[in-house]
Write an enzyme that holds these catalytic residues in place. Sequence first.
Site, mmCIF file in Angstrom:
data_model
loop_
_atom_site.group_PDB
_atom_site.id
_atom_site.type_symbol
_atom_site.label_atom_id
_atom_site.label_comp_id
_atom_site.label_asym_id
_atom_site.label_seq_id
_atom_site.Cartn_x
_atom_site.Cartn_y
_atom_site.Cartn_z
ATOM 1 N N ILE A 146 1.074 -5.463 9.111
ATOM 2 C CA ILE A 146 -0.209 -6.127 9.298
ATOM 3 C C ILE A 146 -0.880 -5.628 10.582
ATOM 4 O O ILE A 146 -0.202 -5.187 11.511
ATOM 5 C CB ILE A 146 -0.013 -7.674 9.323
ATOM 6 C CG1 ILE A 146 -1.356 -8.418 9.422
ATOM 7 C CG2 ILE A 146 0.950 -8.092 10.409
ATOM 8 C CD1 ILE A 146 -1.250 -9.923 9.222
ATOM 9 N N CYS A 147 -2.196 -5.701 10.591
ATOM 10 C CA CYS A 147 -3.009 -5.443 11.779
ATOM 11 C C CYS A 147 -2.932 -3.968 12.183
ATOM 12 O O CYS A 147 -3.342 -3.098 11.436
ATOM 13 C CB CYS A 147 -2.564 -6.379 12.904
ATOM 14 S SG CYS A 147 -3.653 -6.476 14.331
ATOM 15 N N THR A 148 -2.395 -3.680 13.336
ATOM 16 C CA THR A 148 -2.279 -2.307 13.816
ATOM 17 C C THR A 148 -0.994 -1.632 13.346
ATOM 18 O O THR A 148 -0.848 -0.410 13.452
ATOM 19 C CB THR A 148 -2.322 -2.278 15.356
ATOM 20 O OG1 THR A 148 -1.295 -3.146 15.860
ATOM 21 C CG2 THR A 148 -3.682 -2.735 15.884
ATOM 22 N N TYR A 208 -6.145 -3.439 10.842
ATOM 23 C CA TYR A 208 -7.132 -3.960 11.771
ATOM 24 C C TYR A 208 -8.314 -2.982 11.830
ATOM 25 O O TYR A 208 -8.107 -1.771 11.976
ATOM 26 C CB TYR A 208 -6.516 -4.139 13.161
ATOM 27 C CG TYR A 208 -7.394 -4.928 14.081
ATOM 28 C CD1 TYR A 208 -7.387 -6.319 14.045
ATOM 29 C CD2 TYR A 208 -8.253 -4.289 14.969
ATOM 30 C CE1 TYR A 208 -8.211 -7.054 14.883
ATOM 31 C CE2 TYR A 208 -9.085 -5.017 15.806
ATOM 32 C CZ TYR A 208 -9.056 -6.400 15.758
ATOM 33 O OH TYR A 208 -9.883 -7.133 16.576
ATOM 34 N N SER A 236 -1.983 -5.729 5.602
ATOM 35 C CA SER A 236 -2.974 -6.778 5.818
ATOM 36 C C SER A 236 -3.768 -6.468 7.079
ATOM 37 O O SER A 236 -3.384 -5.595 7.868
ATOM 38 C CB SER A 236 -2.277 -8.142 5.914
ATOM 39 O OG SER A 236 -3.226 -9.193 5.909
#
Length: 180
Positions: free
Chosen positions: A101-103, A121, A148
């Site tokens: 998720i994210c980075t 992200y 995500s």
Amino acid sequence: MAKILVAIADGFEEIEAINIIDICRRADINVVSAGVENKILTGAHNIKIEMDKKIDELCSDDFDMIVLPGGLPNAFTLAEDKSVQKLLKEFKVKNKKIAAICTAPYALHKAEVLEKNYTCYPSFETKIRLDGYKPNEDVVIDGNIITSRGPATATKFALELVKILKGEEIYKSVKDGLLA
């Protein structure tokens, strides 16, 4: 019982890491948190948490899925750590689930395990690749890879992991219990 490894380094995004661990444990998934540098890590917002293990103590054979929360410099550390990169490649070869998720999809990219379609992200796609980037999807599942966008999508992401590992009934029960 399903078992997941959550690999974490200093600078992790606290909302993401805790959501993953908490929601998956609510679903009776055996979650092992593993620190890269140490067993006590400091998040991006100076919250300290204690890991269950160190990453270099673990073997891919013992897990059904590996999950990487985002945050900085966490994502860069995960992308450069030899143990994390080795585990990601082993999970891919063994056709096991990999989530980020994210980075943290950046670490999947560096390990060359990221499938064509993914999300992350916003702005981090420039460090990964533009082809296959899905900017408007909170969770993208492409084969065994689940990605995500970031802190606000952490609950949805963790619930998807529950659905994948435990099925629709447990997913719905945990989701309803969270009022999500």
